[in-house]
Design a protein around this motif. Structure first.
Motif, short mmCIF file in Angstrom:
data_model
loop_
_atom_site.label_atom_id
_atom_site.label_comp_id
_atom_site.label_asym_id
_atom_site.label_seq_id
_atom_site.Cartn_x
_atom_site.Cartn_y
_atom_site.Cartn_z
N MET A 1 0.76 -0.82 -0.11
CA MET A 1 0.09 0.18 0.24
C MET A 1 0.87 1.11 0.15
SD MET A 1 -3.20 -0.84 0.03
CE MET A 1 -4.17 -0.51 0.60
N ASP A 2 1.12 1.34 -0.76
CA ASP A 2 2.13 2.82 -1.41
C ASP A 2 2.38 4.42 -0.47
OD1 ASP A 2 3.44 1.44 -3.39
OD2 ASP A 2 2.20 2.46 -4.69
N ASN A 3 0.40 4.63 0.03
CA ASN A 3 0.16 6.23 0.52
C ASN A 3 -0.33 5.01 2.47
OD1 ASN A 3 0.35 7.72 -1.13
ND2 ASN A 3 -1.58 7.37 -2.23
N CYS A 4 0.22 4.53 2.79
CA CYS A 4 0.12 3.48 4.24
C CYS A 4 1.34 4.10 4.78
CB CYS A 4 -0.25 2.27 4.02
SG CYS A 4 -0.11 1.37 5.74
N ILE A 5 0.95 4.83 5.66
CA ILE A 5 2.04 5.32 6.83
C ILE A 5 3.04 4.52 7.58
CG2 ILE A 5 0.66 6.05 8.91
CD1 ILE A 5 2.28 8.08 9.36
N PHE A 6 1.79 3.35 7.90
CA PHE A 6 2.52 2.05 8.51
C PHE A 6 3.57 1.19 7.30
CE2 PHE A 6 -1.16 1.98 12.37
CZ PHE A 6 -0.12 3.12 12.62
N CYS A 7 2.80 0.51 6.79
CA CYS A 7 3.91 0.10 5.35
C CYS A 7 5.04 1.39 4.85
CB CYS A 7 3.04 -0.04 3.98
SG CYS A 7 1.75 -1.21 4.12
N LYS A 8 4.46 2.96 5.56
CA LYS A 8 6.55 3.05 4.95
C LYS A 8 7.07 2.56 5.98
CE LYS A 8 4.58 6.67 2.28
NZ LYS A 8 3.89 8.22 1.68
N ILE A 9 6.35 2.46 6.99
CA ILE A 9 7.42 2.33 8.84
C ILE A 9 8.04 1.11 8.53
CG2 ILE A 9 7.36 1.56 11.03
CD1 ILE A 9 5.08 4.38 10.97
N VAL A 10 7.21 0.63 7.74
CA VAL A 10 7.87 -1.47 8.00
C VAL A 10 8.67 -1.70 6.74
CG1 VAL A 10 7.27 -3.38 7.44
CG2 VAL A 10 5.56 -2.64 8.51
N LYS A 11 9.18 -0.53 6.42
CA LYS A 11 9.73 -1.03 5.35
C LYS A 11 10.89 0.55 5.41
CE LYS A 11 6.74 -1.76 1.21
NZ LYS A 11 5.54 -0.89 0.53
N GLY A 12 10.97 0.45 6.35
CA GLY A 12 12.21 1.62 6.83
C GLY A 12 11.95 3.36 6.14
N LYS A 13 11.24 3.95 5.62
CA LYS A 13 11.33 4.52 4.61
C LYS A 13 10.96 5.37 6.01
CE LYS A 13 9.93 3.04 0.07
NZ LYS A 13 9.07 3.27 -0.75
N ILE A 14 9.88 5.61 6.74
CA ILE A 14 9.39 6.47 8.32
C ILE A 14 10.31 5.91 9.04
CG2 ILE A 14 7.65 7.73 9.58
CD1 ILE A 14 6.15 7.45 6.77
#
Ligand SMILES: [Zn+2]
Length: 135
Positions: A1-14
């Motif tokens: 999910m590109d716009n999901c903040i938690f997915c970004k956290i999982v990927k280390g982007k946030i």
């Protein structure tokens, strides 16, 4: 999910303050904590809510909440915990990636999470029970 903040956290982007992580789960501090130690537990894979999360994963998340609660009690002396999970916008789910809140509580922390829970609605209990009884 590109716009999901938690997915970004999982990927280390946030960045996040990670407390625990394994192949399936991640636990990190809520960026806007209700009390110090307020932790979010999520599955790394994107599931929207409790209806979507596979049962074995849900059990692992719950199990981790218990483990962290015991750990926090031992390390920080928290005396109580609220475990909160909101599924759906009407339930105030803010991030649409399943997450469980572990909120450490202590005497005088100033939170009154149950204030809105005591509205005293009066449903027709028997009619509702007949509809909702799980067979
Ligand atoms: Zn996600």
């Amino acid at each position: 999910m590109d716009n999901c903040i938690f997915c970004k956290i999982v990927k280390g982007k946030i960045p996040s303050h990670t407390i625990y992580e394994d192949e399936e789960l991640k636990a990190f501090f809520d960026i806007q904590p209700s009390t110090p130690g307020h932790t979010l537990i999520i599955p790394k894979e994107h599931y929207e809510n409790i209806l979507d999360v596979p049962e074995d994963l849900l059990l692992r998340i719950t199990s981790l909440a218990k483990k962290l609660a015991a750990h926090y009690k031992k390390k920080e002396g928290y005396t109580a915990f609220n475990i909160i999970q909101s599924s759906g916008r009407e339930a105030n789910q803010d991030v649409m990636h399943f997450h469980m809140h572990l909120v450490p509580r202590y005497e005088g922390d100033g939170l009154s999470l149950w204030a809105d829970m005591k509205k005293g609605v009066k449903p027709d209990f028997e009619k509702l029970r007949e509809k909702l009884e799980l067979e």
